[in-house]
Motif scaffolding. Structure first.
Motif, PDB file in Angstrom:
ATOM      1  N   GLN A  44    -114.931  13.635 -18.953  1.00  8.44           N
ATOM      2  CA  GLN A  44    -113.826  12.747 -19.560  1.00  8.44           C
ATOM      3  C   GLN A  44    -112.260  13.752 -19.162  1.00  8.44           C
ATOM      4  N   ARG A  45    -111.356  12.981 -19.545  1.00 11.90           N
ATOM      5  CA  ARG A  45    -110.154  13.153 -19.113  1.00 11.90           C
ATOM      6  C   ARG A  45    -109.145  13.687 -20.456  1.00 11.90           C
ATOM      7  N   ALA A  46    -108.801  14.584 -20.680  1.00 14.36           N
ATOM      8  CA  ALA A  46    -108.081  15.234 -21.709  1.00 14.36           C
ATOM      9  C   ALA A  46    -106.728  15.766 -21.468  1.00 14.36           C
ATOM     10  N   GLY A  47    -106.432  15.847 -20.189  1.00 15.36           N
ATOM     11  CA  GLY A  47    -105.143  16.553 -20.007  1.00 15.36           C
ATOM     12  C   GLY A  47    -103.806  16.560 -20.611  1.00 15.36           C
ATOM     13  N   GLY A  48    -103.338  17.475 -21.193  1.00 16.45           N
ATOM     14  CA  GLY A  48    -102.220  17.325 -21.871  1.00 16.45           C
ATOM     15  C   GLY A  48    -102.335  17.242 -23.377  1.00 16.45           C
ATOM     16  N   ALA A  49    -103.635  17.331 -23.773  1.00 13.89           N
ATOM     17  CA  ALA A  49    -104.201  17.238 -25.207  1.00 13.89           C
ATOM     18  C   ALA A  49    -103.938  18.820 -25.891  1.00 13.89           C
ATOM     19  N   THR A  50    -103.576  18.574 -27.246  1.00 13.88           N
ATOM     20  CA  THR A  50    -103.304  19.699 -28.006  1.00 13.88           C
ATOM     21  C   THR A  50    -104.216  19.907 -29.122  1.00 13.88           C
ATOM     22  N   PHE A  51    -104.673  21.134 -29.256  1.00 17.42           N
ATOM     23  CA  PHE A  51    -105.833  21.315 -30.158  1.00 17.42           C
ATOM     24  C   PHE A  51    -105.163  22.455 -31.104  1.00 17.42           C
ATOM     25  N   LEU A  52    -105.100  22.296 -32.294  1.00 16.83           N
ATOM     26  CA  LEU A  52    -104.133  23.142 -33.183  1.00 16.83           C
ATOM     27  C   LEU A  52    -105.180  23.161 -34.487  1.00 16.83           C
ATOM     28  N   GLU A  53    -105.563  24.402 -34.746  1.00 15.78           N
ATOM     29  CA  GLU A  53    -106.342  24.972 -35.829  1.00 15.78           C
ATOM     30  C   GLU A  53    -107.756  23.923 -35.670  1.00 15.78           C
ATOM     31  N   CYS A  54    -108.380  24.090 -34.296  1.00 15.82           N
ATOM     32  CA  CYS A  54    -109.685  23.312 -34.533  1.00 15.82           C
ATOM     33  C   CYS A  54    -110.570  24.456 -34.214  1.00 15.82           C
ATOM     34  N   ALA A  55    -111.903  23.759 -34.403  1.00 11.80           N
ATOM     35  CA  ALA A  55    -113.115  24.640 -34.378  1.00 11.80           C
ATOM     36  C   ALA A  55    -114.053  23.831 -33.395  1.00 11.80           C
ATOM     37  N   PHE A  56    -114.555  24.584 -32.464  1.00 12.81           N
ATOM     38  CA  PHE A  56    -115.775  23.838 -31.582  1.00 12.81           C
ATOM     39  C   PHE A  56    -116.979  24.864 -31.988  1.00 12.81           C
ATOM     40  N   ARG A  70    -103.257  22.416 -24.631  1.00  8.11           N
ATOM     41  CA  ARG A  70    -102.983  23.436 -25.471  1.00  8.11           C
ATOM     42  C   ARG A  70    -103.747  23.802 -26.554  1.00  8.11           C
ATOM     43  N   PHE A  71    -104.298  25.299 -26.544  1.00  8.23           N
ATOM     44  CA  PHE A  71    -105.344  25.579 -27.592  1.00  8.23           C
ATOM     45  C   PHE A  71    -104.571  26.589 -28.652  1.00  8.23           C
ATOM     46  N   ASN A  72    -104.333  26.181 -29.796  1.00  4.85           N
ATOM     47  CA  ASN A  72    -103.275  27.026 -30.664  1.00  4.85           C
ATOM     48  C   ASN A  72    -104.182  27.212 -32.007  1.00  4.85           C
ATOM     49  N   TRP A  91    -103.171  29.126 -24.228  1.00  3.31           N
ATOM     50  CA  TRP A  91    -104.276  29.355 -25.158  1.00  3.31           C
ATOM     51  C   TRP A  91    -103.607  30.441 -26.050  1.00  3.31           C
ATOM     52  N   GLN A  92    -103.587  30.320 -27.514  1.00  4.51           N
ATOM     53  CA  GLN A  92    -102.626  31.165 -28.276  1.00  4.51           C
ATOM     54  C   GLN A  92    -103.437  31.614 -29.503  1.00  4.51           C
ATOM     55  N   ASP A  93    -103.674  32.791 -29.925  1.00 10.17           N
ATOM     56  CA  ASP A  93    -104.272  33.308 -31.289  1.00 10.17           C
ATOM     57  C   ASP A  93    -105.816  32.288 -31.239  1.00 10.17           C
ATOM     58  N   SER A  94    -106.241  32.568 -30.177  1.00 12.32           N
ATOM     59  CA  SER A  94    -107.700  31.811 -30.224  1.00 12.32           C
ATOM     60  C   SER A  94    -108.843  32.741 -30.228  1.00 12.32           C
ATOM     61  N   ALA A  95    -110.210  32.240 -30.037  1.00 13.45           N
ATOM     62  CA  ALA A  95    -111.117  32.866 -29.848  1.00 13.45           C
ATOM     63  C   ALA A  95    -112.241  32.320 -29.542  1.00 13.45           C
ATOM     64  N   SER A 109    -103.142  29.308 -16.067  1.00 13.63           N
ATOM     65  CA  SER A 109    -103.214  29.403 -17.636  1.00 13.63           C
ATOM     66  C   SER A 109    -102.325  30.408 -17.983  1.00 13.63           C
ATOM     67  N   ALA A 110    -101.938  30.199 -19.298  1.00 17.12           N
ATOM     68  CA  ALA A 110    -101.168  31.427 -20.047  1.00 17.12           C
ATOM     69  C   ALA A 110    -102.298  31.584 -21.481  1.00 17.12           C
ATOM     70  N   LEU A 111    -102.520  32.581 -21.569  1.00 14.81           N
ATOM     71  CA  LEU A 111    -103.493  33.205 -22.752  1.00 14.81           C
ATOM     72  C   LEU A 111    -102.934  34.362 -23.478  1.00 14.81           C
ATOM     73  N   ARG A 112    -102.453  34.104 -24.606  1.00 15.18           N
ATOM     74  CA  ARG A 112    -101.924  35.265 -25.494  1.00 15.18           C
ATOM     75  C   ARG A 112    -102.631  35.376 -26.893  1.00 15.18           C
ATOM     76  N   ARG A 113    -102.879  36.663 -27.133  1.00 15.58           N
ATOM     77  CA  ARG A 113    -103.597  37.062 -28.545  1.00 15.58           C
ATOM     78  C   ARG A 113    -104.893  36.060 -28.516  1.00 15.58           C
ATOM     79  N   THR A 114    -105.794  36.046 -27.482  1.00 15.54           N
ATOM     80  CA  THR A 114    -107.127  35.378 -27.667  1.00 15.54           C
ATOM     81  C   THR A 114    -108.210  36.377 -27.173  1.00 15.54           C
ATOM     82  N   VAL A 115    -109.193  36.348 -27.685  1.00 21.81           N
ATOM     83  CA  VAL A 115    -110.390  37.109 -27.766  1.00 21.81           C
ATOM     84  C   VAL A 115    -111.707  36.324 -27.188  1.00 21.81           C
ATOM     85  N   PHE A 116    -112.376  36.965 -26.263  1.00 19.82           N
ATOM     86  CA  PHE A 116    -113.513  36.348 -25.596  1.00 19.82           C
ATOM     87  C   PHE A 116    -114.609  37.451 -26.047  1.00 19.82           C
TER      88      PHE A 116
END
Length: 218
Positions: A44-56, A70-72, A91-95, A109-116
């Motif tokens: 599927q194509r979801a380029g440019g999508a924004t995910f704000l306070e979402c859970a997977f 964007r994953f915030n 990615w920001q403030d994500s886990a 990509s840019a990752l900030r305050r993110t945990v794996f």
């Protein structure tokens, strides 16, 4: 440093606001407080999508195009990301916990305050990425390419590094002391700016000696 990572969905500060997602992923869509639970998304194509306070949770993505997404404040648990394009994503403030990322391109990509945490990253392209305040905790990084990336305040507690490339990377306070092993095929290349333990220094000594043209004989 990255924010504390909740262990359960119900511990998320926005858990009570989450609504279930239905249907495919869409490009340039804004997903706000959406719960993606157990779905499978393929090609599927979801380029440019924004995910704000979402859970997977338990989501499987295969060949999904998420370029410049964007994953915030996103929380992803026990998911599989296979052959996905995450190039130039943010990615920001994500886990990401207990997940698998295989054959993923996150170039630039840019990752900030993110945990794996407890993740397996295999054949992941993070070339020219910018990582700041990122933690890889109890992970396996195999064939991960950080070439020409910038790593600032990045740490690897309990993580195993196998065939991890750092050639051309710029490190600042990148803390490798907690890593279980340092499998760095580029040797000393890219380690300037890293923090390592004395034990790790001894393990890397043959590579340093070879780079300096020193022959060690007893």
């Amino acid at each position: 440093m990255p924010l504390p990572v909740p262990d359960r969905l119900c511990d998320l500060p926005y858990a009570h606001l989450l609504t279930p997602h239905t249907g495919p992923l869409r490009s340039d869509e804004r997903y706000d407080t959406v719960h993606f639970d157990g779905g499978e998304y393929t090609d599927q194509r979801a380029g440019g999508a924004t995910f704000l306070e979402c859970a997977f949770t338990g989501v499987a993505l295969s060949g999904v195009k998420l370029r410049q997404a964007r994953f915030n404040e996103v929380w992803a648990q026990a998911g599989r990301w296979v052959g996905c394009d995450l190039s130039e994503s943010e990615w920001q403030d994500s886990a990401v916990t207990g997940g698998v990322l295989a054959g993923v391109s996150a170039h630039g990509s840019a990752l900030r305050r993110t945990v794996f945490r407890g993740c397996k990253l295999e054949a992941v392209n993070l070339r020219a990425a910018v990582l700041r305040d990122v933690v890889f905790e109890d992970c396996l990084l195999r064939d991960v390419d950080f070439g020409d990336a910038r790593l600032t305040d990045v740490s690897f507690p309990g993580t195993t590094l196998e065939e991890v490339r750092l050639r051309g990377a710029r490190l600042s306070r990148a803390d490798l002391r907690g890593a279980v092993s340092l499998g760095l095929p580029d040797g000393h290349q890219g380690l300037q700016g890293a923090v390592i333990s004395s034990t790790q220094l001894l393990e890397l000594a043959p590579q340093f000696a070879h780079a300096l043209g020193i022959t060690v004989k007893d």
